[in-house]
Scaffold this motif. Structure first.
Motif, PDB file in Angstrom:
ATOM      1  N   ILE A 157       0.833  -1.205   0.000  1.00 31.13           N
ATOM      2  CA  ILE A 157       0.000   0.000   0.000  1.00 31.13           C
ATOM      3  C   ILE A 157       0.866   1.252   0.000  1.00 31.13           C
ATOM      4  CG2 ILE A 157      -0.268   0.232   2.515  1.00 31.13           C
ATOM      5  CD1 ILE A 157      -3.218   0.962   1.940  1.00 31.13           C
ATOM      6  N   ALA A 158       2.012   1.215   0.669  1.00 28.79           N
ATOM      7  CA  ALA A 158       2.924   2.363   0.652  1.00 28.79           C
ATOM      8  C   ALA A 158       3.456   2.587  -0.758  1.00 28.79           C
ATOM      9  CB  ALA A 158       4.075   2.130   1.628  1.00 28.79           C
ATOM     10  N   VAL A 178       5.560  -1.630 -14.864  1.00 25.47           N
ATOM     11  CA  VAL A 178       4.182  -1.162 -15.006  1.00 25.47           C
ATOM     12  C   VAL A 178       3.797  -0.402 -13.747  1.00 25.47           C
ATOM     13  CG1 VAL A 178       3.520  -3.063 -16.523  1.00 25.47           C
ATOM     14  CG2 VAL A 178       3.278  -3.325 -14.051  1.00 25.47           C
ATOM     15  N   PRO A 179       2.750   0.423 -13.807  1.00 24.13           N
ATOM     16  CA  PRO A 179       2.298   1.142 -12.613  1.00 24.13           C
ATOM     17  C   PRO A 179       1.864   0.160 -11.525  1.00 24.13           C
ATOM     18  CG  PRO A 179       1.302   2.044 -14.598  1.00 24.13           C
ATOM     19  CD  PRO A 179       1.976   0.774 -15.002  1.00 24.13           C
ATOM     20  N   PRO A 180       1.923   0.568 -10.266  1.00 23.75           N
ATOM     21  CA  PRO A 180       1.584  -0.343  -9.160  1.00 23.75           C
ATOM     22  C   PRO A 180       0.225  -1.012  -9.280  1.00 23.75           C
ATOM     23  CG  PRO A 180       2.631   1.629  -8.305  1.00 23.75           C
ATOM     24  CD  PRO A 180       2.424   1.862  -9.777  1.00 23.75           C
ATOM     25  N   HIS A 181      -0.783  -0.282  -9.780  1.00 25.29           N
ATOM     26  CA  HIS A 181      -2.126  -0.865  -9.814  1.00 25.29           C
ATOM     27  C   HIS A 181      -2.262  -1.991 -10.840  1.00 25.29           C
ATOM     28  CE1 HIS A 181      -2.288   2.053 -13.119  1.00 25.29           C
ATOM     29  NE2 HIS A 181      -3.293   1.359 -13.608  1.00 25.29           N
ATOM     30  N   LYS A 182      -1.255  -2.152 -11.710  1.00 23.22           N
ATOM     31  CA  LYS A 182      -1.316  -3.220 -12.705  1.00 23.22           C
ATOM     32  C   LYS A 182      -0.606  -4.495 -12.248  1.00 23.22           C
ATOM     33  CE  LYS A 182      -2.023  -0.400 -16.824  1.00 23.22           C
ATOM     34  NZ  LYS A 182      -1.563  -0.105 -18.207  1.00 23.22           N
ATOM     35  N   GLN A 188      -4.142  -6.726  -4.377  1.00 25.59           N
ATOM     36  CA  GLN A 188      -4.595  -7.737  -3.419  1.00 25.59           C
ATOM     37  C   GLN A 188      -4.119  -7.411  -2.007  1.00 25.59           C
ATOM     38  OE1 GLN A 188      -3.080 -11.404  -5.062  1.00 25.59           O
ATOM     39  NE2 GLN A 188      -4.851 -11.698  -6.401  1.00 25.59           N
ATOM     40  N   GLU A 189      -2.828  -7.101  -1.891  1.00 26.07           N
ATOM     41  CA  GLU A 189      -2.277  -6.796  -0.573  1.00 26.07           C
ATOM     42  C   GLU A 189      -2.810  -5.464  -0.050  1.00 26.07           C
ATOM     43  OE1 GLU A 189      -0.394  -8.940   1.198  1.00 26.07           O
ATOM     44  OE2 GLU A 189      -0.864 -10.288  -0.458  1.00 26.07           O
ATOM     45  N   ARG A 190      -3.067  -4.541  -0.952  1.00 18.72           N
ATOM     46  CA  ARG A 190      -3.625  -3.253  -0.540  1.00 18.72           C
ATOM     47  C   ARG A 190      -5.014  -3.436   0.065  1.00 18.72           C
ATOM     48  NH1 ARG A 190      -3.865   0.746  -5.297  1.00 18.72           N
ATOM     49  NH2 ARG A 190      -5.540  -0.677  -5.903  1.00 18.72           N
ATOM     50  N   ARG A 195      -8.780  -3.679   4.690  1.00 20.16           N
ATOM     51  CA  ARG A 195      -9.695  -4.446   5.543  1.00 20.16           C
ATOM     52  C   ARG A 195      -9.180  -4.511   6.980  1.00 20.16           C
ATOM     53  NH1 ARG A 195      -9.533  -8.256   1.043  1.00 20.16           N
ATOM     54  NH2 ARG A 195     -11.358  -7.941  -0.297  1.00 20.16           N
ATOM     55  N   LYS A 196      -7.859  -4.504   7.098  1.00 20.45           N
ATOM     56  CA  LYS A 196      -7.261  -4.556   8.432  1.00 20.45           C
ATOM     57  C   LYS A 196      -7.560  -3.280   9.215  1.00 20.45           C
ATOM     58  CE  LYS A 196      -4.311  -6.062  11.618  1.00 20.45           C
ATOM     59  NZ  LYS A 196      -4.500  -7.288  12.408  1.00 20.45           N
ATOM     60  N   TYR A 197      -7.410  -2.149   8.545  1.00 21.40           N
ATOM     61  CA  TYR A 197      -7.598  -0.870   9.227  1.00 21.40           C
ATOM     62  C   TYR A 197      -9.050  -0.395   9.223  1.00 21.40           C
ATOM     63  CZ  TYR A 197      -2.559  -0.360   9.573  1.00 21.40           C
ATOM     64  OH  TYR A 197      -1.238  -0.552   9.892  1.00 21.40           O
ATOM     65  N   PHE A 198      -9.847  -0.905   8.269  1.00 23.79           N
ATOM     66  CA  PHE A 198     -11.252  -0.516   8.198  1.00 23.79           C
ATOM     67  C   PHE A 198     -12.122  -1.766   8.108  1.00 23.79           C
ATOM     68  CE2 PHE A 198      -8.689   2.805   6.202  1.00 23.79           C
ATOM     69  CZ  PHE A 198      -9.025   3.902   6.996  1.00 23.79           C
ATOM     70  N   PRO A 199     -12.187  -2.524   9.189  1.00 22.90           N
ATOM     71  CA  PRO A 199     -12.953  -3.781   9.164  1.00 22.90           C
ATOM     72  C   PRO A 199     -14.451  -3.520   9.075  1.00 22.90           C
ATOM     73  CG  PRO A 199     -12.213  -3.290  11.390  1.00 22.90           C
ATOM     74  CD  PRO A 199     -11.569  -2.273  10.495  1.00 22.90           C
ATOM     75  N   SER A 200     -15.163  -4.496   8.579  1.00 20.46           N
ATOM     76  CA  SER A 200     -16.618  -4.390   8.471  1.00 20.46           C
ATOM     77  C   SER A 200     -17.253  -4.583   9.843  1.00 20.46           C
ATOM     78  CB  SER A 200     -17.140  -5.451   7.502  1.00 20.46           C
ATOM     79  OG  SER A 200     -16.888  -6.745   8.037  1.00 20.46           O
ATOM     80  N   GLN A 201     -18.569  -4.361   9.908  1.00 22.25           N
ATOM     81  CA  GLN A 201     -19.285  -4.525  11.168  1.00 22.25           C
ATOM     82  C   GLN A 201     -19.207  -5.969  11.643  1.00 22.25           C
ATOM     83  OE1 GLN A 201     -20.524  -2.040  12.886  1.00 22.25           O
ATOM     84  NE2 GLN A 201     -21.151  -3.380  14.568  1.00 22.25           N
TER      85      GLN A 201
END
Length: 209
Positions: A157-158, A178-182, A188-190, A195-201
Protein backbone atom coordinates in the motif's frame (compact mmCIF):
# COMPACT_ATOMS: atom_id res chain seq x y z
CA UNK A 1 56.09 -15.85 14.98
CA UNK A 2 54.06 -13.86 17.51
CA UNK A 3 50.72 -12.37 16.57
CA UNK A 4 52.04 -8.85 17.20
CA UNK A 5 54.82 -9.39 14.64
CA UNK A 6 52.35 -10.67 12.05
CA UNK A 7 50.08 -7.72 12.74
CA UNK A 8 52.96 -5.28 12.39
CA UNK A 9 54.00 -6.84 9.08
CA UNK A 10 50.42 -6.72 7.80
CA UNK A 11 49.99 -3.07 8.81
CA UNK A 12 53.20 -2.15 7.02
CA UNK A 13 51.84 -3.22 3.63
CA UNK A 14 48.09 -2.75 4.05
CA UNK A 15 46.61 0.68 4.88
CA UNK A 16 43.31 -0.74 6.15
CA UNK A 17 42.68 -3.06 9.06
CA UNK A 18 41.64 -6.63 8.30
CA UNK A 19 38.53 -6.67 10.43
CA UNK A 20 37.09 -9.82 11.90
CA UNK A 21 33.32 -9.63 11.56
CA UNK A 22 31.18 -11.70 13.91
CA UNK A 23 29.38 -14.52 12.12
CA UNK A 24 26.13 -13.41 13.77
CA UNK A 25 26.18 -10.13 11.86
CA UNK A 26 24.14 -9.97 8.68
CA UNK A 27 26.09 -10.57 5.47
CA UNK A 28 29.36 -10.93 7.38
CA UNK A 29 30.82 -12.97 4.51
CA UNK A 30 30.08 -10.17 2.06
CA UNK A 31 31.57 -7.64 4.47
CA UNK A 32 34.79 -9.65 4.60
CA UNK A 33 34.87 -10.07 0.83
CA UNK A 34 34.44 -6.33 0.30
CA UNK A 35 37.30 -5.72 2.71
CA UNK A 36 39.52 -8.22 0.87
CA UNK A 37 38.81 -6.36 -2.35
CA UNK A 38 39.92 -3.07 -0.77
CA UNK A 39 43.20 -4.49 0.52
CA UNK A 40 44.01 -6.61 -2.53
CA UNK A 41 47.02 -4.56 -3.61
CA UNK A 42 48.53 -4.53 -0.13
CA UNK A 43 48.11 -8.28 0.29
CA UNK A 44 49.78 -8.99 -3.03
CA UNK A 45 52.70 -6.72 -2.16
CA UNK A 46 53.02 -8.47 1.19
CA UNK A 47 53.22 -12.04 -0.13
CA UNK A 48 55.96 -11.19 -2.66
CA UNK A 49 58.04 -9.22 -0.17
CA UNK A 50 61.16 -10.53 1.57
CA UNK A 51 59.39 -10.39 4.93
CA UNK A 52 56.97 -13.07 3.77
CA UNK A 53 59.85 -15.56 3.91
CA UNK A 54 60.11 -15.11 7.68
CA UNK A 55 56.41 -15.78 8.07
CA UNK A 56 56.63 -18.79 5.79
CA UNK A 57 58.99 -20.60 8.16
CA UNK A 58 56.19 -21.22 10.68
CA UNK A 59 54.02 -23.19 8.26
CA UNK A 60 55.36 -23.58 4.73
CA UNK A 61 52.26 -25.31 3.39
CA UNK A 62 49.82 -22.72 4.72
CA UNK A 63 52.02 -19.82 3.59
CA UNK A 64 52.24 -21.24 0.07
CA UNK A 65 48.49 -21.72 -0.08
CA UNK A 66 47.84 -18.14 1.04
CA UNK A 67 50.35 -16.75 -1.45
CA UNK A 68 48.93 -18.76 -4.35
CA UNK A 69 45.41 -17.63 -3.51
CA UNK A 70 46.30 -13.95 -3.16
CA UNK A 71 48.14 -13.97 -6.50
CA UNK A 72 45.45 -15.98 -8.29
CA UNK A 73 43.69 -13.66 -10.76
CA UNK A 74 40.89 -16.17 -11.32
CA UNK A 75 40.13 -16.20 -7.59
CA UNK A 76 39.86 -12.41 -7.55
CA UNK A 77 37.65 -12.54 -10.64
CA UNK A 78 35.28 -14.90 -8.81
CA UNK A 79 35.24 -12.56 -5.83
CA UNK A 80 34.40 -9.61 -8.11
CA UNK A 81 31.63 -11.67 -9.70
CA UNK A 82 30.05 -12.52 -6.36
CA UNK A 83 30.22 -8.92 -5.18
CA UNK A 84 28.72 -7.67 -8.44
CA UNK A 85 25.44 -9.59 -8.17
CA UNK A 86 25.13 -9.41 -4.38
CA UNK A 87 25.79 -5.66 -4.23
CA UNK A 88 22.15 -4.66 -4.97
CA UNK A 89 20.90 -6.92 -2.17
CA UNK A 90 23.48 -5.64 0.29
CA UNK A 91 22.87 -1.99 -0.64
CA UNK A 92 19.10 -2.31 -0.20
CA UNK A 93 19.35 -3.87 3.24
CA UNK A 94 21.93 -1.31 4.32
CA UNK A 95 19.61 1.44 3.13
CA UNK A 96 16.64 0.02 5.02
CA UNK A 97 18.42 0.05 8.39
CA UNK A 98 18.96 3.81 8.23
CA UNK A 99 16.84 5.93 10.50
CA UNK A 100 14.75 7.60 7.82
CA UNK A 101 11.44 6.81 6.10
CA UNK A 102 11.89 4.12 3.47
CA UNK A 103 8.80 1.91 3.72
CA UNK A 104 7.35 3.36 0.51
CA UNK A 105 10.59 2.51 -1.34
CA UNK A 106 10.94 -1.14 -0.34
CA UNK A 107 8.73 -2.61 -3.06
CA UNK A 108 10.41 -0.62 -5.82
CA UNK A 109 13.88 -1.38 -4.49
CA UNK A 110 13.03 -5.07 -4.50
CA UNK A 111 12.12 -4.85 -8.17
CA UNK A 112 15.35 -2.98 -8.89
CA UNK A 113 17.37 -5.64 -7.07
CA UNK A 114 16.09 -8.34 -9.40
CA UNK A 115 16.91 -6.27 -12.48
CA UNK A 116 20.43 -5.34 -11.37
CA UNK A 117 21.24 -8.84 -10.18
CA UNK A 118 20.12 -10.37 -13.47
CA UNK A 119 22.13 -7.86 -15.49
CA UNK A 120 25.28 -8.58 -13.46
CA UNK A 121 24.96 -12.35 -13.80
CA UNK A 122 24.03 -12.37 -17.47
CA UNK A 123 26.81 -9.93 -18.33
CA UNK A 124 29.40 -12.12 -16.62
CA UNK A 125 28.05 -15.31 -18.18
CA UNK A 126 27.56 -13.63 -21.57
CA UNK A 127 23.93 -14.62 -21.78
CA UNK A 128 21.06 -12.86 -23.50
CA UNK A 129 18.45 -11.52 -21.09
CA UNK A 130 15.70 -13.57 -22.69
CA UNK A 131 17.64 -16.82 -22.13
CA UNK A 132 17.03 -19.13 -19.19
CA UNK A 133 20.02 -19.63 -16.92
CA UNK A 134 20.00 -22.14 -14.05
CA UNK A 135 22.34 -20.23 -11.74
CA UNK A 136 20.20 -17.10 -11.94
CA UNK A 137 17.02 -19.12 -11.51
CA UNK A 138 18.33 -20.64 -8.27
CA UNK A 139 19.28 -17.25 -6.79
CA UNK A 140 16.03 -15.71 -7.98
CA UNK A 141 14.02 -18.43 -6.25
CA UNK A 142 15.91 -17.87 -2.98
CA UNK A 143 15.18 -14.14 -3.14
CA UNK A 144 11.51 -14.66 -4.02
CA UNK A 145 11.08 -17.10 -1.12
CA UNK A 146 12.68 -14.60 1.24
CA UNK A 147 10.56 -11.75 -0.10
CA UNK A 148 7.38 -13.81 0.22
CA UNK A 149 8.24 -14.60 3.82
CA UNK A 150 9.01 -11.01 4.86
CA UNK A 151 6.79 -8.97 2.57
CA UNK A 152 3.74 -7.35 4.16
CA UNK A 153 0.68 -5.63 2.76
CA UNK A 154 1.98 -2.38 4.26
CA UNK A 155 4.84 -2.44 1.73
CA UNK A 156 2.33 -2.78 -1.08
CA UNK A 157 0.00 0.00 0.00
CA UNK A 158 2.92 2.36 0.65
CA UNK A 159 4.22 1.59 -2.83
CA UNK A 160 0.84 2.06 -4.49
CA UNK A 161 0.28 5.46 -2.83
CA UNK A 162 3.54 6.98 -4.07
CA UNK A 163 2.95 9.11 -7.22
CA UNK A 164 6.55 8.59 -8.35
CA UNK A 165 5.88 5.01 -9.35
CA UNK A 166 3.18 6.06 -11.82
CA UNK A 167 5.42 8.49 -13.71
CA UNK A 168 6.65 7.80 -17.24
CA UNK A 169 10.22 8.50 -16.15
CA UNK A 170 10.16 5.71 -13.60
CA UNK A 171 8.38 3.27 -15.92
CA UNK A 172 11.01 3.83 -18.62
CA UNK A 173 13.89 3.00 -16.24
CA UNK A 174 13.53 -0.77 -16.55
CA UNK A 175 12.16 -3.53 -18.73
CA UNK A 176 8.51 -4.55 -18.29
CA UNK A 177 7.83 -2.01 -15.55
CA UNK A 178 4.18 -1.16 -15.01
CA UNK A 179 2.30 1.14 -12.61
CA UNK A 180 1.58 -0.34 -9.16
CA UNK A 181 -2.13 -0.86 -9.81
CA UNK A 182 -1.32 -3.22 -12.71
CA UNK A 183 0.61 -5.65 -10.50
CA UNK A 184 -1.63 -8.49 -9.37
CA UNK A 185 -0.02 -8.63 -5.94
CA UNK A 186 -0.24 -4.92 -5.09
CA UNK A 187 -4.05 -4.48 -5.30
CA UNK A 188 -4.60 -7.74 -3.42
CA UNK A 189 -2.28 -6.80 -0.57
CA UNK A 190 -3.62 -3.25 -0.54
CA UNK A 191 -7.14 -4.58 0.00
CA UNK A 192 -5.90 -6.73 2.87
CA UNK A 193 -4.42 -3.63 4.44
CA UNK A 194 -7.65 -1.66 3.98
CA UNK A 195 -9.70 -4.45 5.54
CA UNK A 196 -7.26 -4.56 8.43
CA UNK A 197 -7.60 -0.87 9.23
CA UNK A 198 -11.25 -0.52 8.20
CA UNK A 199 -12.95 -3.78 9.16
CA UNK A 200 -16.62 -4.39 8.47
CA UNK A 201 -19.29 -4.52 11.17
CA UNK A 202 -19.20 -8.30 11.06
CA UNK A 203 -15.46 -8.31 11.69
CA UNK A 204 -15.99 -5.93 14.62
CA UNK A 205 -18.31 -8.49 16.20
CA UNK A 206 -15.78 -11.29 15.65
CA UNK A 207 -13.03 -9.28 17.31
CA UNK A 208 -15.22 -8.54 20.34
CA UNK A 209 -16.05 -12.21 20.72
Amino acid sequence: MHHSIRSSMFNEFVPLKLRIVASTRFAYILVMMKRFKLIKGGLQTLVISEKWASYRKDDVGKARKVKDKVLDDMWWDKLDYILSFTAPIYDMLRFCVHYKPCLHMVYDMWETIIEKMKLAIYKQERKRLEESFTFYDVIHKILVDRWTKNNTYVHCIAHSLNPRYYSDQRLDEGLNRVPPHKYLEVPQERMKCMRKYFPSQEEHVKEKL
